[in-house]
Design an enzyme around this catalytic site. Structure first.
Site: not given
Ligand code: ZN
Length: 296
Positions: A14, A205, A238
């Site tokens: 990520d 998260h 993201c």
């Molecule tokens: Zn994330």
């Protein structure tokens, strides 16, 4: 210390996937090895997604091959569909990470699936992992809000968690993909999902888009979340969530939890060193607070 959580390092996946500058395979492997040396025992090492959509993850297979197996460490590969699961399984990874989405609109943009479709696909991915003799976990993305449609109904998230738990993952993760959650919402949703999926652990998260990331970690741990994600240096974002900022930094999480009497298994000084090394390798200042001021 009477309490502990399990920590998951998500930086190699990520943290890097939103970075425009491609990080070399050797640097990715070095980052993973440094995370392991700093105490991480579960690591999202790569995502097996369309390299045209996420070029940073195009070398997923090479990362796993160069890393190899590591005793006592669970190497997780994130996958969004069966094709990704097949690729990840072929590498000999230890665990698959599936992603179900709470928002139809985000699902359409992130993985070409409605929310309901994503739950069905995640269940099939879990079954594929089990058939291959490994475990799988599942993350509910946009669990606290969608960048396109706004609020997400907590009841929908709880219903998804219940349905996904029946498929046999090792945990249910709740992801604040765009960093809109506040601690009161985190307490309520972690509590409700825990009740729905017990005895499965709940993992959390968080992204620090609006400055509540670290407070959300604390709220989640207080509400009984047993697994917490962090990204070394606080990198992250993201590609399909406009404006999403970095993950909570692993070293900031370690600082807060360890000093609050919650064991993480992490070595703070090594994390800070690694965050600074990563900043140098990427030529940018890390968002992490501990990387700026250091561990006393
Ligand atoms: Zn994330």
């Amino acid at each position: 210390m009477s309490r502990s959580i399990e920590f998951v390092e998500v930086g190699p996946r990520d943290g890097l996937q939103n970075e425009a500058v491609i990080v070399g395979t050797a640097d990715k492997v070095a980052l993973i090895r440094r995370a392991i040396a700093a105490g991480a025992r579960r690591i999202e090492v790569a995502s097996f997604v369309n390299p045209k959509k996420v070029p940073q993850m195009a070398d997923a297979e090479a990362v796993v091959e160069q890393l190899g197996r590591v005793d006592g460490v669970t190497r997780i590969g994130l996958v969004l569909n069966e094709r990704g699961a097949e690729r990840a399984l072929a590498t000999g990874l230890d665990q698959l990470g599936a992603v179900a989405v709470a928002s139809d609109e985000f699902g359409a943009r992130n993985q070409g699936q409605t929310s309901a479709e994503s739950v069905a696909v995640a269940a099939r991915i879990i079954a594929m992992a089990q058939a291959a003799g490994i475990t799988a976990q599942v993350t509910i993305a946009t669990a606290f809000g969608c960048p396109f449609t706004g609020a997400v109904d907590p009841a929908r998230v709880v219903a998804m968690a219940r349905e996904l738990a029946a498929a046999g993952p090792v945990e249910i993760a709740l992801a604040d993909t765009i960093g809109v959650a506040v601690p009161a919402e985190v307490s309520a949703l972690v509590g409700a999902v825990r009740q729905a999926v017990a005895p499965l652990p709940v993992r959390v998260h968080f992204h620090n888009t609006r400055g509540t990331g670290i407070a959300n970690v604390w709220a989640a741990v207080e509400a009984g979340a047993g697994v917490v994600d962090g990204s070394i240096g606080g990198l992250g974002g993201c590609p399909f969530a406009p404006g999403a900022a970095g993950n909570v930094a692993s070293e900031d999480v370690a600082w807060m939890l360890e000093r609050s009497g919650v064991a993480t298994g992490l070595d703070l000084a090594r994390l800070v060193d690694t965050a600074r090394w990563l900043g140098g390798a990427m030529g940018k200042e890390m968002p992490s607070m501990l990387a700026k001021v250091g561990a006393p």
